[in-house]
Design a protein around this motif. Structure first.
Motif, PDB file in Angstrom:
ATOM      1  N   UNK A   1      31.092 -30.743 135.947  1.00 12.39           N
ATOM      2  CA  UNK A   1      32.349 -31.060 135.036  1.00 12.39           C
ATOM      3  C   UNK A   1      32.953 -29.652 135.133  1.00 12.39           C
ATOM      4  N   UNK A   2      34.153 -29.595 135.523  1.00 13.45           N
ATOM      5  CA  UNK A   2      34.942 -28.278 135.454  1.00 13.45           C
ATOM      6  C   UNK A   2      35.874 -28.475 134.095  1.00 13.45           C
ATOM      7  N   UNK A   3      35.726 -27.457 133.339  1.00 15.94           N
ATOM      8  CA  UNK A   3      36.447 -27.367 132.155  1.00 15.94           C
ATOM      9  C   UNK A   3      37.414 -26.099 132.024  1.00 15.94           C
ATOM     10  N   UNK A   4      38.578 -26.439 131.361  1.00 14.50           N
ATOM     11  CA  UNK A   4      39.170 -25.265 131.076  1.00 14.50           C
ATOM     12  C   UNK A   4      40.068 -25.373 129.763  1.00 14.50           C
ATOM     13  N   UNK A   5      39.277 -24.980 128.835  1.00 15.62           N
ATOM     14  CA  UNK A   5      39.765 -25.240 127.346  1.00 15.62           C
ATOM     15  C   UNK A   5      40.237 -23.888 126.895  1.00 15.62           C
ATOM     16  N   UNK A   6      41.492 -23.987 126.384  1.00 19.77           N
ATOM     17  CA  UNK A   6      41.937 -22.765 125.910  1.00 19.77           C
ATOM     18  C   UNK A   6      42.234 -22.904 124.226  1.00 19.77           C
TER      19      UNK A   6
ATOM     20  N   UNK B   1      32.843 -15.053 128.432  1.00 16.62           N
ATOM     21  CA  UNK B   1      34.126 -14.338 128.375  1.00 16.62           C
ATOM     22  C   UNK B   1      35.010 -14.617 127.339  1.00 16.62           C
ATOM     23  N   UNK B   2      35.177 -15.914 127.055  1.00 17.34           N
ATOM     24  CA  UNK B   2      36.177 -16.638 126.150  1.00 17.34           C
ATOM     25  C   UNK B   2      35.822 -16.048 124.626  1.00 17.34           C
ATOM     26  N   UNK B   3      34.694 -15.899 124.343  1.00 17.49           N
ATOM     27  CA  UNK B   3      34.375 -15.685 122.660  1.00 17.49           C
ATOM     28  C   UNK B   3      33.672 -14.697 122.472  1.00 17.49           C
TER      29      UNK B   3
ATOM     30  N   UNK C   1      42.192 -16.555 133.650  1.00 14.71           N
ATOM     31  CA  UNK C   1      41.910 -17.840 133.465  1.00 14.71           C
ATOM     32  C   UNK C   1      40.532 -18.007 133.225  1.00 14.71           C
ATOM     33  N   UNK C   2      39.898 -19.048 132.447  1.00 14.21           N
ATOM     34  CA  UNK C   2      38.517 -19.035 132.452  1.00 14.21           C
ATOM     35  C   UNK C   2      38.098 -20.488 132.832  1.00 14.21           C
TER      36      UNK C   2
ATOM     37  N   UNK D   1      45.065 -26.536 124.376  1.00 18.60           N
ATOM     38  CA  UNK D   1      45.199 -27.284 125.390  1.00 18.60           C
ATOM     39  C   UNK D   1      43.890 -27.297 126.396  1.00 18.60           C
ATOM     40  N   UNK D   2      44.177 -28.023 127.535  1.00 18.49           N
ATOM     41  CA  UNK D   2      42.964 -27.604 128.444  1.00 18.49           C
ATOM     42  C   UNK D   2      42.568 -29.117 129.270  1.00 18.49           C
TER      43      UNK D   2
END
Length: 165
Positions: A67-72, A33-35, A111-112, A147-148
């Motif tokens: 592992x939960x990741x939220x990288x912007x 979804x992000x890229x 949010x992803x 951030x993330x």
């Protein structure tokens, strides 16, 4: 299946539902979804696509590492280079023993979150300390991420599986 961005192919791939993992992966792709980057789906994801269920059904997940990741991404990050590095990291992690899957989910507010699953802390540590991954993490912080966060969790209890008719 809409929420699956990518799911890893472990070193323990096996044939499921009469379709070999390599054949199945060549038939199914998911988009991050992000890229917009495409990823091959593993035998678990393909089994889910063909049979409407996950191969985790009935499998004990206690002790697995999530592992939960939220990288912007930064506004002007090079998506081509980010995608190239992402593909390379996926090639590496998907071949490591104990790597189970990676999936991304995007909420309506944009949010992803990405969930990485490993069989053990040792499997995660092998990935965390892999030399190419260490260098790519360094580059990620220097070039790509604004951030993330990452949260490392251990499954201590599970409920189910269950079905309602």
């Amino acid at each position: 299946m809409d929420d699956i961005a990518r799911e890893g192919i472990t070193s323990l791939l096996r044939t499921q539902g009469g379709i070999g993992a390599a054949q199945c992966a060549s038939q199914h792709r998911a988009v991050c979804n992000n890229t917009g980057r495409e990823f091959e789906l593993s035998s678990d994801a393909c089994s889910q696509a063909h049979h409407g269920h996950s191969t985790n059904k009935g499998r004990n997940m206690i002790g697995e590492i999530i592992v939960v990741g939220d990288l912007k991404l930064r506004e002007h990050a090079s998506l081509d280079e980010y995608n190239r590095l992402g593909e390379r990291m996926y090639e590496i992690v998907s071949r490591l023993p104990g790597f189970l899957s990676v999936k991304s989910f995007k909420a309506e507010d944009g949010e992803e979150l990405t969930l990485f699953r490993f069989a053990s802390e040792e499997a995660l540590e092998a990935w965390r300390t892999h030399p190419e991954h260490v260098e790519t993490m360094r580059r990620g912080h220097a070039e790509f991420y604004a951030s993330g966060f990452l949260q490392i969790c251990k499954v201590i209890r599970e409920v189910g599986p269950f079905e309602h008719s």
